[in-house]
Scaffold this motif. Structure first.
Motif, PDB file in Angstrom:
ATOM      1  N   TYR A 114      49.398 -26.666  14.044  1.00  0.00           N
ATOM      2  CA  TYR A 114      48.098 -26.339  14.626  1.00  0.00           C
ATOM      3  C   TYR A 114      48.012 -26.735  16.099  1.00  0.00           C
ATOM      4  O   TYR A 114      47.437 -26.009  16.908  1.00  0.00           O
ATOM      5  CB  TYR A 114      46.981 -27.025  13.839  1.00  0.00           C
ATOM      6  CG  TYR A 114      46.769 -26.467  12.457  1.00  0.00           C
ATOM      7  CD1 TYR A 114      46.151 -25.232  12.271  1.00  0.00           C
ATOM      8  CD2 TYR A 114      47.197 -27.168  11.332  1.00  0.00           C
ATOM      9  CE1 TYR A 114      45.963 -24.719  10.991  1.00  0.00           C
ATOM     10  CE2 TYR A 114      47.009 -26.656  10.058  1.00  0.00           C
ATOM     11  CZ  TYR A 114      46.394 -25.428   9.894  1.00  0.00           C
ATOM     12  OH  TYR A 114      46.213 -24.924   8.633  1.00  0.00           O
ATOM     13  N   ILE A 118      46.819 -24.402  19.675  1.00  0.00           N
ATOM     14  CA  ILE A 118      45.576 -24.620  20.425  1.00  0.00           C
ATOM     15  C   ILE A 118      45.874 -24.568  21.910  1.00  0.00           C
ATOM     16  O   ILE A 118      46.470 -25.479  22.482  1.00  0.00           O
ATOM     17  CB  ILE A 118      44.925 -25.956  20.035  1.00  0.00           C
ATOM     18  CG1 ILE A 118      44.563 -25.944  18.544  1.00  0.00           C
ATOM     19  CG2 ILE A 118      43.688 -26.209  20.880  1.00  0.00           C
ATOM     20  CD1 ILE A 118      43.976 -27.236  18.035  1.00  0.00           C
ATOM     21  N   LYS A 381      44.704 -30.626  12.135  1.00  0.00           N
ATOM     22  CA  LYS A 381      44.529 -29.586  11.130  1.00  0.00           C
ATOM     23  C   LYS A 381      43.446 -28.641  11.622  1.00  0.00           C
ATOM     24  O   LYS A 381      42.314 -29.046  11.861  1.00  0.00           O
ATOM     25  CB  LYS A 381      44.136 -30.166   9.774  1.00  0.00           C
ATOM     26  CG  LYS A 381      44.045 -29.097   8.685  1.00  0.00           C
ATOM     27  CD  LYS A 381      43.787 -29.696   7.316  1.00  0.00           C
ATOM     28  CE  LYS A 381      43.756 -28.599   6.247  1.00  0.00           C
ATOM     29  NZ  LYS A 381      43.478 -29.164   4.895  1.00  0.00           N
ATOM     30  N   GLU A 382      43.828 -27.374  11.772  1.00  0.00           N
ATOM     31  CA  GLU A 382      42.951 -26.370  12.374  1.00  0.00           C
ATOM     32  C   GLU A 382      42.505 -26.884  13.745  1.00  0.00           C
ATOM     33  O   GLU A 382      43.337 -27.116  14.606  1.00  0.00           O
ATOM     34  CB  GLU A 382      41.803 -26.032  11.426  1.00  0.00           C
ATOM     35  CG  GLU A 382      42.310 -25.401  10.124  1.00  0.00           C
ATOM     36  CD  GLU A 382      41.210 -25.062   9.158  1.00  0.00           C
ATOM     37  OE1 GLU A 382      40.058 -25.511   9.359  1.00  0.00           O
ATOM     38  OE2 GLU A 382      41.500 -24.353   8.182  1.00  0.00           O
ATOM     39  N   ARG A 383      41.217 -27.092  13.969  1.00  0.00           N
ATOM     40  CA  ARG A 383      40.774 -27.584  15.289  1.00  0.00           C
ATOM     41  C   ARG A 383      40.218 -29.007  15.205  1.00  0.00           C
ATOM     42  O   ARG A 383      39.408 -29.423  16.047  1.00  0.00           O
ATOM     43  CB  ARG A 383      39.725 -26.642  15.898  1.00  0.00           C
ATOM     44  CG  ARG A 383      40.189 -25.201  16.026  1.00  0.00           C
ATOM     45  CD  ARG A 383      39.325 -24.409  16.973  1.00  0.00           C
ATOM     46  NE  ARG A 383      39.620 -24.730  18.360  1.00  0.00           N
ATOM     47  CZ  ARG A 383      40.559 -24.109  19.093  1.00  0.00           C
ATOM     48  NH1 ARG A 383      41.297 -23.166  18.558  1.00  0.00           N
ATOM     49  NH2 ARG A 383      40.746 -24.445  20.355  1.00  0.00           N
ATOM     50  N   ARG A 384      40.682 -29.758  14.236  1.00  0.00           N
ATOM     51  CA  ARG A 384      40.239 -31.146  14.075  1.00  0.00           C
ATOM     52  C   ARG A 384      41.425 -32.078  14.290  1.00  0.00           C
ATOM     53  O   ARG A 384      42.466 -31.933  13.663  1.00  0.00           O
ATOM     54  CB  ARG A 384      39.627 -31.364  12.700  1.00  0.00           C
ATOM     55  CG  ARG A 384      39.085 -32.773  12.486  1.00  0.00           C
ATOM     56  CD  ARG A 384      38.284 -32.862  11.210  1.00  0.00           C
ATOM     57  NE  ARG A 384      37.077 -32.048  11.304  1.00  0.00           N
ATOM     58  CZ  ARG A 384      35.941 -32.451  11.855  1.00  0.00           C
ATOM     59  NH1 ARG A 384      35.846 -33.677  12.374  1.00  0.00           N
ATOM     60  NH2 ARG A 384      34.894 -31.655  11.892  1.00  0.00           N
TER      61      ARG A 384
END
Length: 389
Positions: A114, A118, A381-384
């Motif tokens: 991830y 980003i 994880k994802e945008r965290r």
């Protein structure tokens, strides 16, 4: 045989209620499906071919009486509806097997990085016109965007938003004073040239409200978030920037204001000229800054101190410059620029960071640098992003 009957047959087999012939039938055809584990990946992807081949083999074996004698099923040439339905059932099971195989293959193959996905922020902003219309600036081409009250709003080739006065005005016939607002999202920034020639750079998650034309004896704008100002000099008309806690008044100078709602302090840093900072809590109190000085205002204290001004406007120049900065402050800046959420597994108050990092790097590159210089690791994880000291 209907779908329900297919399911009944399988249910009877699983629960030990099937007759001997039903058991032999299911096991005979299931033995053909076991071969899927020996089929190459390329063949499995050709699902249509496999299904047609299996069905052909089933029909041939049923029609010619060539079922393997090891199963115990009697040979014969009559193709009953029951046998054909059973063949169809096997194909249904086969299809399910293919889907499960592909799903498992996808799950095993995809290990998403991830942080590498980003990307850094860029020139993104939404302009709200006086009539309430919203223009997504990163989606429009260069050229004229709108005309309002004798002012043309245009996007330059380099993406800068510029206000140009078209109508000739006089003190007896001033332009009507209407307002626009420009807002940058998390992961955005934008440059704007106001009607008087003042240039403003907005950092991520910021907004500026301003008139199309500065009438009267002052030039007043409202800022949330962070902005860097290069104010056009007009001796008789001061330029005033209002935030939630203060007013900054100048005639013509270069300065930066950091007034994010999630920051405890409002910081005003002067690079050139002079400014007057006035607290909105007590308007009788004001402080004057000299180049290289910073006003730090919060609910309890107000002080002026010398700073390295370059570190305060690093974002405008495409860099993060940290000098013994608290890790939480660093992560707040990264959260705005990369549009991420940040969690902490335990307190990090004693962790500070120093260094220079380009704002054009991916989040993965930035976190790798932080990991090398601090006793901290990150999970994305994802945008965290979870910070683990």
């Amino acid at each position: 045989m209907e779908k329900e009957q297919f399911l009944i047959l399988i249910d009877k087999y699983v629960n030990g209620q099937a007759t001997e012939n039903e058991i032999l039938l299911v096991e005979a055809y299931y033995s053909k499906l076991k071969g899927i584990s020996e089929v190459g990946e390329q063949e499995i992807e050709n699902e249509k071919y496999l299904k047609e081949t299996l069905f052909k083999q089933i029909i041939e074996q049923i029609g010619t009486g060539s079922i393997d004698t090891a199963t115990g099923i009697k040979r014969g040439r009559r193709i009953s509806l029951w046998w054909l339905s059973a063949a169809a059932l096997i194909l249904v099971i086969f299809s399910i097997g293919i889907m499960l195989y592909k799903a498992n293959k996808t799950t095993q193959a995809v290990a998403v990085d991830y942080a590498a996905l980003i990307e850094p922020g860029g020139n993104k902003a939404v302009l709200t016109l006086a009539n309430g219309k919203k223009v997504i600036l990163d989606n429009v081409s260069s050229g004229a965007i709108a005309e309002q009250n004798g002012i043309q709003i245009k996007k330059k080739e380099n993406g800068t938003l510029e206000y140009v006065q078209l109508a000739v005005t006089s003190s007896n016939n001033p332009l009507q004073n209407v307002f626009n607002t420009i807002e940058t999202p998390r992961g955005g920034q934008y440059k704007i040239i106001l009607d008087d020639g003042t240039t403003v750079w907005l950092n991520a998650a910021s907004s500026l409200r301003y008139p199309l034309h500065f009438n009267g004896n002052e030039r007043r704008v409202e800022l949330t978030g962070e902005g860097y100002f290069e104010v056009a000099h007009l001796k008789t008309k001061p330029f005033i920037v209002v935030t939630g806690k203060q007013e900054v008044e100048v005639l013509g100078t270069h300065f930066n204001i950091n007034a994010y709602p999630d920051e405890e302090d409002v910081k005003t840093t002067l690079l050139e000229g002079s400014v007057k900072v006035k607290s909105l809590q007590d308007k009788s109190q004001s402080k004057y800054l000299k180049p290289g000085e910073q006003s730090v205002l919060n609910n309890n204290n107000w002080l002026v101190k010398p700073v390295d001004a370059a570190t305060q406007v690093d974002w405008k120049n495409g860099r993060f410059i940290f000098k013994d900065e608290e890790l939480k402050s660093v992560m707040r800046k990264l959260a705005r620029w990369y549009d991420i959420e940040v969690d902490y597994t335990q307190p990090v108050e004693n962790l500070n960071f120093s260094g220079k990092i380009s704002r054009s790097k991916t989040l993965k590159d930035v976190l790798r640098i932080l990991t090398r210089t601090n006793d901290v690791t990150f999970k994305v994880k994802e945008r965290r992003v979870t910070v683990m000291p």
